[in-house]
Each structure stands twice: as structure tokens, then as C-alpha cells.
Design a protein around this motif. Structure first.
Motif, PDB file in Angstrom:
ATOM      1  N   ASP A 117       0.829  -1.208   0.000  1.00  0.00           N
ATOM      2  CA  ASP A 117       0.000   0.000   0.000  1.00  0.00           C
ATOM      3  C   ASP A 117       0.861   1.255   0.000  1.00  0.00           C
ATOM      4  O   ASP A 117       0.535   2.250  -0.658  1.00  0.00           O
ATOM      5  CB  ASP A 117      -0.953   0.009   1.196  1.00  0.00           C
ATOM      6  CG  ASP A 117      -2.210  -0.812   0.950  1.00  0.00           C
ATOM      7  OD1 ASP A 117      -2.396  -1.305  -0.184  1.00  0.00           O
ATOM      8  OD2 ASP A 117      -3.010  -0.963   1.890  1.00  0.00           O
ATOM      9  N   GLY A 118       1.968   1.223   0.723  1.00  0.00           N
ATOM     10  CA  GLY A 118       2.884   2.370   0.701  1.00  0.00           C
ATOM     11  C   GLY A 118       3.451   2.599  -0.689  1.00  0.00           C
ATOM     12  O   GLY A 118       3.557   3.738  -1.154  1.00  0.00           O
ATOM     13  N   TYR A 119       3.800   1.521  -1.360  1.00  0.00           N
ATOM     14  CA  TYR A 119       4.300   1.596  -2.737  1.00  0.00           C
ATOM     15  C   TYR A 119       3.248   2.225  -3.650  1.00  0.00           C
ATOM     16  O   TYR A 119       3.549   3.145  -4.420  1.00  0.00           O
ATOM     17  CB  TYR A 119       4.654   0.182  -3.200  1.00  0.00           C
ATOM     18  CG  TYR A 119       5.230   0.080  -4.581  1.00  0.00           C
ATOM     19  CD1 TYR A 119       6.568   0.370  -4.825  1.00  0.00           C
ATOM     20  CD2 TYR A 119       4.438  -0.346  -5.648  1.00  0.00           C
ATOM     21  CE1 TYR A 119       7.110   0.251  -6.098  1.00  0.00           C
ATOM     22  CE2 TYR A 119       4.972  -0.461  -6.915  1.00  0.00           C
ATOM     23  CZ  TYR A 119       6.308  -0.170  -7.134  1.00  0.00           C
ATOM     24  OH  TYR A 119       6.832  -0.280  -8.389  1.00  0.00           O
ATOM     25  N   ASP A 120       2.007   1.755  -3.534  1.00  0.00           N
ATOM     26  CA  ASP A 120       0.923   2.304  -4.352  1.00  0.00           C
ATOM     27  C   ASP A 120       0.720   3.793  -4.072  1.00  0.00           C
ATOM     28  O   ASP A 120       0.524   4.584  -5.006  1.00  0.00           O
ATOM     29  CB  ASP A 120      -0.385   1.555  -4.095  1.00  0.00           C
ATOM     30  CG  ASP A 120      -0.381   0.144  -4.658  1.00  0.00           C
ATOM     31  OD1 ASP A 120       0.495  -0.175  -5.500  1.00  0.00           O
ATOM     32  OD2 ASP A 120      -1.248  -0.652  -4.248  1.00  0.00           O
ATOM     33  N   ARG A 121       0.765   4.189  -2.809  1.00  0.00           N
ATOM     34  CA  ARG A 121       0.596   5.602  -2.474  1.00  0.00           C
ATOM     35  C   ARG A 121       1.698   6.452  -3.108  1.00  0.00           C
ATOM     36  O   ARG A 121       1.445   7.557  -3.596  1.00  0.00           O
ATOM     37  CB  ARG A 121       0.580   5.799  -0.956  1.00  0.00           C
ATOM     38  CG  ARG A 121      -0.716   5.343  -0.297  1.00  0.00           C
ATOM     39  CD  ARG A 121      -0.803   5.758   1.162  1.00  0.00           C
ATOM     40  NE  ARG A 121       0.233   5.196   1.999  1.00  0.00           N
ATOM     41  CZ  ARG A 121       0.145   4.029   2.641  1.00  0.00           C
ATOM     42  NH1 ARG A 121      -0.956   3.284   2.529  1.00  0.00           N
ATOM     43  NH2 ARG A 121       1.137   3.606   3.399  1.00  0.00           N
ATOM     44  N   ARG A 122       2.924   5.937  -3.113  1.00  0.00           N
ATOM     45  CA  ARG A 122       4.028   6.675  -3.740  1.00  0.00           C
ATOM     46  C   ARG A 122       3.820   6.793  -5.248  1.00  0.00           C
ATOM     47  O   ARG A 122       4.122   7.842  -5.842  1.00  0.00           O
ATOM     48  CB  ARG A 122       5.370   6.021  -3.415  1.00  0.00           C
ATOM     49  CG  ARG A 122       5.779   6.264  -1.965  1.00  0.00           C
ATOM     50  CD  ARG A 122       7.205   5.819  -1.677  1.00  0.00           C
ATOM     51  NE  ARG A 122       7.440   4.399  -1.887  1.00  0.00           N
ATOM     52  CZ  ARG A 122       7.179   3.438  -1.018  1.00  0.00           C
ATOM     53  NH1 ARG A 122       6.649   3.733   0.140  1.00  0.00           N
ATOM     54  NH2 ARG A 122       7.458   2.186  -1.291  1.00  0.00           N
ATOM     55  N   ILE A 123       3.321   5.747  -5.885  1.00  0.00           N
ATOM     56  CA  ILE A 123       3.063   5.803  -7.330  1.00  0.00           C
ATOM     57  C   ILE A 123       1.975   6.837  -7.625  1.00  0.00           C
ATOM     58  O   ILE A 123       2.114   7.666  -8.530  1.00  0.00           O
ATOM     59  CB  ILE A 123       2.667   4.422  -7.890  1.00  0.00           C
ATOM     60  CG1 ILE A 123       3.816   3.427  -7.733  1.00  0.00           C
ATOM     61  CG2 ILE A 123       2.205   4.523  -9.331  1.00  0.00           C
ATOM     62  CD1 ILE A 123       5.068   3.763  -8.526  1.00  0.00           C
ATOM     63  N   VAL A 124       0.882   6.813  -6.857  1.00  0.00           N
ATOM     64  CA  VAL A 124      -0.194   7.799  -7.049  1.00  0.00           C
ATOM     65  C   VAL A 124       0.350   9.207  -6.846  1.00  0.00           C
ATOM     66  O   VAL A 124       0.091  10.106  -7.655  1.00  0.00           O
ATOM     67  CB  VAL A 124      -1.386   7.510  -6.112  1.00  0.00           C
ATOM     68  CG1 VAL A 124      -2.375   8.675  -6.107  1.00  0.00           C
ATOM     69  CG2 VAL A 124      -2.081   6.216  -6.513  1.00  0.00           C
ATOM     70  N   HIS A 125       1.112   9.414  -5.784  1.00  0.00           N
ATOM     71  CA  HIS A 125       1.694  10.728  -5.521  1.00  0.00           C
ATOM     72  C   HIS A 125       2.585  11.169  -6.683  1.00  0.00           C
ATOM     73  O   HIS A 125       2.518  12.324  -7.130  1.00  0.00           O
ATOM     74  CB  HIS A 125       2.485  10.704  -4.210  1.00  0.00           C
ATOM     75  CG  HIS A 125       3.184  11.988  -3.919  1.00  0.00           C
ATOM     76  ND1 HIS A 125       2.533  13.094  -3.424  1.00  0.00           N
ATOM     77  CD2 HIS A 125       4.481  12.354  -4.084  1.00  0.00           C
ATOM     78  CE1 HIS A 125       3.395  14.083  -3.291  1.00  0.00           C
ATOM     79  NE2 HIS A 125       4.584  13.665  -3.683  1.00  0.00           N
ATOM     80  N   GLY A 126       3.411  10.262  -7.171  1.00  0.00           N
ATOM     81  CA  GLY A 126       4.299  10.590  -8.286  1.00  0.00           C
ATOM     82  C   GLY A 126       3.547  10.938  -9.551  1.00  0.00           C
ATOM     83  O   GLY A 126       3.914  11.883 -10.269  1.00  0.00           O
ATOM     84  N   LEU A 127       2.493  10.186  -9.858  1.00  0.00           N
ATOM     85  CA  LEU A 127       1.683  10.505 -11.042  1.00  0.00           C
ATOM     86  C   LEU A 127       1.042  11.881 -10.901  1.00  0.00           C
ATOM     87  O   LEU A 127       1.059  12.686 -11.842  1.00  0.00           O
ATOM     88  CB  LEU A 127       0.600   9.439 -11.264  1.00  0.00           C
ATOM     89  CG  LEU A 127       1.091   8.096 -11.791  1.00  0.00           C
ATOM     90  CD1 LEU A 127      -0.033   7.055 -11.713  1.00  0.00           C
ATOM     91  CD2 LEU A 127       1.578   8.231 -13.231  1.00  0.00           C
ATOM     92  N   ARG A 128       0.493  12.157  -9.738  1.00  0.00           N
ATOM     93  CA  ARG A 128      -0.129  13.464  -9.514  1.00  0.00           C
ATOM     94  C   ARG A 128       0.900  14.586  -9.591  1.00  0.00           C
ATOM     95  O   ARG A 128       0.632  15.646 -10.166  1.00  0.00           O
ATOM     96  CB  ARG A 128      -0.872  13.475  -8.185  1.00  0.00           C
ATOM     97  CG  ARG A 128      -2.147  12.659  -8.248  1.00  0.00           C
ATOM     98  CD  ARG A 128      -2.882  12.624  -6.934  1.00  0.00           C
ATOM     99  NE  ARG A 128      -4.180  11.983  -7.095  1.00  0.00           N
ATOM    100  CZ  ARG A 128      -4.863  11.461  -6.103  1.00  0.00           C
ATOM    101  NH1 ARG A 128      -4.393  11.504  -4.854  1.00  0.00           N
ATOM    102  NH2 ARG A 128      -6.032  10.888  -6.334  1.00  0.00           N
ATOM    103  N   ALA A 129       2.090  14.356  -9.032  1.00  0.00           N
ATOM    104  CA  ALA A 129       3.147  15.365  -9.091  1.00  0.00           C
ATOM    105  C   ALA A 129       3.573  15.621 -10.536  1.00  0.00           C
ATOM    106  O   ALA A 129       4.014  16.728 -10.870  1.00  0.00           O
ATOM    107  CB  ALA A 129       4.350  14.918  -8.257  1.00  0.00           C
ATOM    108  N   ALA A 130       3.419  14.622 -11.393  1.00  0.00           N
ATOM    109  CA  ALA A 130       3.770  14.764 -12.806  1.00  0.00           C
ATOM    110  C   ALA A 130       2.611  15.341 -13.625  1.00  0.00           C
ATOM    111  O   ALA A 130       2.704  15.434 -14.849  1.00  0.00           O
ATOM    112  CB  ALA A 130       4.200  13.416 -13.384  1.00  0.00           C
ATOM    113  N   GLY A 131       1.499  15.714 -12.952  1.00  0.00           N
ATOM    114  CA  GLY A 131       0.388  16.360 -13.640  1.00  0.00           C
ATOM    115  C   GLY A 131      -0.736  15.441 -14.062  1.00  0.00           C
ATOM    116  O   GLY A 131      -1.634  15.859 -14.797  1.00  0.00           O
ATOM    117  N   TRP A 132      -0.732  14.197 -13.617  1.00  0.00           N
ATOM    118  CA  TRP A 132      -1.801  13.255 -13.968  1.00  0.00           C
ATOM    119  C   TRP A 132      -3.010  13.431 -13.061  1.00  0.00           C
ATOM    120  O   TRP A 132      -2.882  13.804 -11.897  1.00  0.00           O
ATOM    121  CB  TRP A 132      -1.305  11.818 -13.805  1.00  0.00           C
ATOM    122  CG  TRP A 132      -0.446  11.338 -14.922  1.00  0.00           C
ATOM    123  CD1 TRP A 132       0.815  11.774 -15.234  1.00  0.00           C
ATOM    124  CD2 TRP A 132      -0.774  10.344 -15.872  1.00  0.00           C
ATOM    125  NE1 TRP A 132       1.287  11.096 -16.316  1.00  0.00           N
ATOM    126  CE2 TRP A 132       0.331  10.206 -16.734  1.00  0.00           C
ATOM    127  CE3 TRP A 132      -1.893   9.543 -16.078  1.00  0.00           C
ATOM    128  CZ2 TRP A 132       0.350   9.304 -17.783  1.00  0.00           C
ATOM    129  CZ3 TRP A 132      -1.870   8.637 -17.127  1.00  0.00           C
ATOM    130  CH2 TRP A 132      -0.766   8.536 -17.964  1.00  0.00           C
TER     131      TRP A 132
END
Length: 125
Positions: free
Chosen positions: A29-44
């Protein structure tokens, strides 16, 4: 999918399928949260699709809810699926294989989990 605050409506978008609500204090779940955060930080634009159930062995109510959630994703929608959910729902993934665009986020193949019965491991593989 409605744009998130500060994100353009024209930004790339995806649904993110989570096995559970994504808030557990587990490595996955921590891994998934980091992926979501990264996508959002990239403008997704990212819309989580949390799936209740006992993963990787969801019961019929959880499978029905997962089916309804995937049915609601528009044609050609991009779906990023946590490997725990993706690997446990092969029939649903197959049913939507040509309608949706899939990315399986597999950080630990389910069939390699320790202590699994050989039959269960083969089904998950």
C-alpha cells in the motif's frame, strides 16, 4: 473523470485499482501511495478505485463490486492495477482486455509468496 484542484482537465488520466482502501501500513500500500503521488506530481489525474475484500482471495461480494467498478470505467480508459488485485481477478481483466488499457503494477508476483499450496500458487501464476 473530474479534474483535481490545480490539474488541467486535459491532463492524462487513469483509474488506480487498489486491493483494499490503500491506507494500510503495508509495503504494497505504501508503494501504491508513492506511485499515485508521483503521477499526480507529474500532472496526472488519478482516480483511486479501492476494492474491498480479502486479497488475494476475494469473495463473491468483493468480486461483484470489482466487476461493477470496472464496468463503470469508460471505454479506452487507462487502468493501473495493483498486482494484488490484478493477479486475483484474471477473469475480470480478461473480460475488459480489449475495452480498457491496462497497466499491471506488480511489485511481488502473487504466486511467489511463501507458504502457498502448489494448487493456489499455480492459480495465482
Amino acid at each position: 473523470m473530474a479534474p483535481e484542484p490545480g490539474v488541467a482537465a486535459s491532463a492524462p488520466a487513469c483509474r488506480f485499482v487498489l486491493a483494499g482502501d490503500g491506507r494500510a501500513r503495508t509495503g504494497g500500500d505504501g508503494y501504491d501511495r508513492r506511485i499515485v503521488h508521483g503521477l499526480r506530481a507529474a500532472g496526472w489525474r488519478v482516480a483511486p478505485l479501492p476494492l474491498a475484500g480479502d486479497w488475494p482471495h476475494p469473495g463473491e461480494p468483493a468480486r461483484a463490486a470489482a466487476s461493477a467498478a470496472l464496468d463503470a470505467v469508460p471505454d479506452d480508459g487507462l487502468v493501473v492495477a495493483d498486482g494484488l488485485a490484478f493477479g486475483a481477478l484474471p477473469d475480470l481483466v480478461h473480460r475488459h482486455a480489449t475495452r480498457l488499457r491496462w497497466v499491471a503494477l506488480v511489485h511481488h508476483p502473487l504466486h511467489l509468496e511463501t507458504g502457498l499450496d502448489a494448487t493456489v500458487a499455480e492459480r495465482l501464476r
